[in-house]
Design a protein around this motif. Sequence first.
Motif, PDB file in Angstrom:
ATOM      1  N   GLU A  10     -10.065  -6.801  -6.418  1.00  0.00           N
ATOM      2  CA  GLU A  10     -10.568  -5.416  -6.132  1.00  0.00           C
ATOM      3  C   GLU A  10     -11.561  -5.745  -4.867  1.00  0.00           C
ATOM      4  OE1 GLU A  10      -9.114  -2.599  -6.792  1.00  0.00           O
ATOM      5  OE2 GLU A  10      -7.513  -3.771  -7.809  1.00  0.00           O
ATOM      6  N   ASP A  19      -9.785   2.319   5.365  1.00  0.00           N
ATOM      7  CA  ASP A  19      -9.297   3.424   4.923  1.00  0.00           C
ATOM      8  C   ASP A  19      -9.814   4.765   5.236  1.00  0.00           C
ATOM      9  OD1 ASP A  19      -6.799   4.867   3.771  1.00  0.00           O
ATOM     10  OD2 ASP A  19      -7.642   4.746   1.758  1.00  0.00           O
ATOM     11  N   ARG A  70     -17.744   1.974   4.901  1.00  0.00           N
ATOM     12  CA  ARG A  70     -18.242   1.042   3.665  1.00  0.00           C
ATOM     13  C   ARG A  70     -19.569   0.382   3.984  1.00  0.00           C
ATOM     14  NH1 ARG A  70     -14.682   1.353  -0.349  1.00  0.00           N
ATOM     15  NH2 ARG A  70     -12.457   2.406   0.220  1.00  0.00           N
ATOM     16  N   GLY A 124     -12.502  -2.487  -2.886  1.00  0.00           N
ATOM     17  CA  GLY A 124     -11.404  -1.666  -2.320  1.00  0.00           C
ATOM     18  C   GLY A 124     -10.369  -2.928  -1.899  1.00  0.00           C
ATOM     19  N   GLN A 172      -6.080  -3.044  -0.292  1.00  0.00           N
ATOM     20  CA  GLN A 172      -4.739  -2.459   0.027  1.00  0.00           C
ATOM     21  C   GLN A 172      -3.983  -3.596   0.424  1.00  0.00           C
ATOM     22  OE1 GLN A 172      -4.934   1.147   2.178  1.00  0.00           O
ATOM     23  NE2 GLN A 172      -2.467   1.213   2.216  1.00  0.00           N
TER      24      GLN A 172
END
Length: 84
Positions: free
Chosen positions: A14, A52, A56, A77, A79
């Motif tokens: 992750e 996104d 951050r 995070g 993706q």
Amino acid sequence: MASTIRVRATSSGETTEVQALIQHPMDSGYVKDAKGDLIPPHFIQQLTFEYDGKKRVSRQLGTCGLQRPLRQVQFQGRQEGATT
């Protein structure tokens, strides 16, 4: 010399790790030109990483960025296939 930023991002679990190599004609303000006049300071002051659509990591930079144009950050995070 034009400013360029080369970015590489890798994910593990992750966590996403982003490396940014920043080429910029940075001047500290302490260097003199051929005439003996000081060249005005010109350097990156703020560096922000967004993912996104959300901020951050945000860093204030100074003349220390002249010596190390590579910045590396990690954040939570991930993706698959994301390009932003």
